[in-house]
Design a protein around this motif. Sequence first.
Motif, short mmCIF file in Angstrom:
data_model
loop_
_atom_site.label_atom_id
_atom_site.label_comp_id
_atom_site.label_asym_id
_atom_site.label_seq_id
_atom_site.Cartn_x
_atom_site.Cartn_y
_atom_site.Cartn_z
N ASP A 136 0.82 -1.21 0.00
CA ASP A 136 0.00 0.00 0.00
C ASP A 136 0.85 1.26 0.00
O ASP A 136 0.37 2.33 -0.40
N ILE A 137 2.10 1.16 0.46
CA ILE A 137 2.99 2.33 0.38
C ILE A 137 3.20 2.72 -1.07
O ILE A 137 3.30 3.90 -1.42
N VAL A 138 3.24 1.73 -1.95
CA VAL A 138 3.43 1.97 -3.38
C VAL A 138 2.13 2.37 -4.05
O VAL A 138 2.08 3.33 -4.83
N THR A 139 1.05 1.64 -3.76
CA THR A 139 -0.20 1.80 -4.51
C THR A 139 -1.26 2.61 -3.79
O THR A 139 -2.24 3.00 -4.40
N SER A 143 -0.90 9.76 1.97
CA SER A 143 -0.71 9.80 3.42
C SER A 143 0.11 8.62 3.91
O SER A 143 0.87 8.74 4.88
N LEU A 144 0.00 7.46 3.25
CA LEU A 144 0.79 6.28 3.64
C LEU A 144 2.26 6.48 3.32
O LEU A 144 3.14 6.04 4.07
N ARG A 145 2.55 7.16 2.22
CA ARG A 145 3.95 7.42 1.87
C ARG A 145 4.54 8.50 2.79
O ARG A 145 5.71 8.42 3.16
N ARG A 146 3.74 9.49 3.15
CA ARG A 146 4.22 10.48 4.12
C ARG A 146 4.50 9.82 5.47
O ARG A 146 5.48 10.15 6.15
N LEU A 271 -9.18 25.63 3.61
CA LEU A 271 -8.20 24.60 3.87
C LEU A 271 -6.79 25.12 3.56
O LEU A 271 -6.62 26.02 2.73
N THR A 272 -5.80 24.53 4.21
CA THR A 272 -4.41 24.82 3.91
C THR A 272 -3.97 23.88 2.80
O THR A 272 -3.80 22.68 3.02
N LEU A 273 -3.78 24.42 1.60
CA LEU A 273 -3.55 23.61 0.41
C LEU A 273 -2.08 23.42 0.08
O LEU A 273 -1.75 22.71 -0.88
N VAL A 274 -1.20 24.05 0.84
CA VAL A 274 0.24 23.99 0.56
C VAL A 274 0.99 23.57 1.81
O VAL A 274 0.67 24.03 2.92
N GLY A 275 1.98 22.70 1.64
CA GLY A 275 2.81 22.32 2.76
C GLY A 275 3.16 20.85 2.74
O GLY A 275 2.64 20.08 1.91
N PRO A 276 4.03 20.41 3.65
CA PRO A 276 4.45 19.01 3.65
C PRO A 276 3.33 18.02 3.91
O PRO A 276 3.46 16.85 3.58
N HIS A 277 2.21 18.48 4.49
CA HIS A 277 1.07 17.58 4.69
C HIS A 277 0.36 17.28 3.37
O HIS A 277 -0.55 16.44 3.35
N ARG A 278 0.79 17.94 2.29
CA ARG A 278 0.21 17.71 0.96
C ARG A 278 1.22 17.07 0.00
O ARG A 278 0.93 16.90 -1.18
N ASP A 279 2.39 16.72 0.49
CA ASP A 279 3.45 16.21 -0.37
C ASP A 279 3.33 14.70 -0.59
O ASP A 279 2.53 14.03 0.06
N ASP A 280 4.15 14.17 -1.49
CA ASP A 280 4.02 12.77 -1.88
C ASP A 280 5.38 12.26 -2.35
O ASP A 280 6.35 13.01 -2.44
N LEU A 281 5.44 10.97 -2.63
CA LEU A 281 6.60 10.34 -3.26
C LEU A 281 6.18 9.83 -4.63
O LEU A 281 5.10 9.26 -4.79
N SER A 282 7.04 10.02 -5.60
CA SER A 282 6.81 9.50 -6.96
C SER A 282 7.71 8.30 -7.18
O SER A 282 8.92 8.36 -6.90
N MET A 283 7.13 7.20 -7.69
CA MET A 283 7.91 5.99 -7.95
C MET A 283 7.74 5.57 -9.40
O MET A 283 6.62 5.50 -9.91
N THR A 284 8.87 5.30 -10.03
CA THR A 284 8.83 4.86 -11.43
C THR A 284 9.71 3.63 -11.60
O THR A 284 10.64 3.39 -10.83
#
Length: 381
Positions: A136-139, A143-146, A271-284
């Motif tokens: 689930d960290i991948v798919t 929030s799981l990746r954070r 809502l607060t739309l910007v910040g590390p609570h909105r960030d993600d990881l990209s995997m390729t």
Amino acid sequence: MILRRLQLQHFRNYRRLDLSLEEGVTVLYGSNGAGKTNILEAVFALATTKSFRARTDRELIDRRFEPLDGPFPFARLSGEADTARGTLSVEMIIGLDGATDAPVLRKRFRLDGTARKAVDVVGRLKAVLFSPVDVDIVTGSPSLRRRFVDLMLCQVDSSYLRLLQSYTRVVQQRNAALSRFGARMPAQQLDFWDQRLMADGSEIIGRRLEMMEWLGPCAAEMYMRLSGGGEAFAIEYVSSLGEIEGLNADVQNLFSQRLRALGTKGLEQRLTLVGPHRDDLSMTLDGVPLPSFGSRGQHRTAALAMRMAEAAYILHRTGERPIMLLDEALGELDDRRRDHLLDFTASHPQVLLTGTTADLFPQDFRRRGALIHVEGGAIAA
């Protein structure tokens, strides 16, 4: 790092458990529902103060509990370990706080017998968990990746946890103010919250980027080992601030620009739309988005590679190898991936694994450690 003793009381399906552990490999085997994973969950909770699968702390208290020892239900977990700093005793008690008119469930902690806050406990016992749900960290959701990133950083730096807690409070308070005022938010009040948001948020993003600078290449190497080469795995940090050019970038300035750009939208949505609570990881994988186009086996391999990189990162930052917890980790792996994973764990002083039967593990691997039969929330003879 070696966990020498684990004691449980009213935890999950364990009325009481007093388990002595040695360095090397320990295989916990038994039927489904016997309580094997509960032992790994307890070790992980002592390391991070959190369960990796419970939705609420109430789930951790033995459902068959009878209040023989007090007026309120509770669960107690404690561990004794050898660490680079010396011996360590850590305890967590989950129980109702009856000091208020409406008792609530709380967690209390002790380190070496002294009451401490959760922030002081996280990372004193270090552990990395492999679990079937790691896919689930991948798919799964961002929030799981954070959570993956944050738990890793919390285990190596207690100041990061304090920073994260401070930032979370700021976001909650800013959102509450936005919910109250919306577009009528006084400019002075909005500026106050924005300054606090940018100060904590920029520091969090900076530390995450620094970690990813090391973790990304390591995870790619681990994936190559597991798969035997031929596929290039890449993982990158994706910020809600937009593209960040290197570790020397002015993150706070980018934060300020992005807040201004989304200012009206944020006020409208409250809502607060910007910040590390909105960030993600990209995997390729070979440049193609892995979550969308990868196979189940590739997802599983990527999740394992990330956990192996996490263990290597903890060693890199702290000089200690964490306890390795493998929950049914070999079930979906082919022989190559299984052998690479077991070879990797061989370098760790202590490894706890679960399986329905001991035969799931190679004979030479079993010979190196202890076999413990678990049945019905107890260690079977």
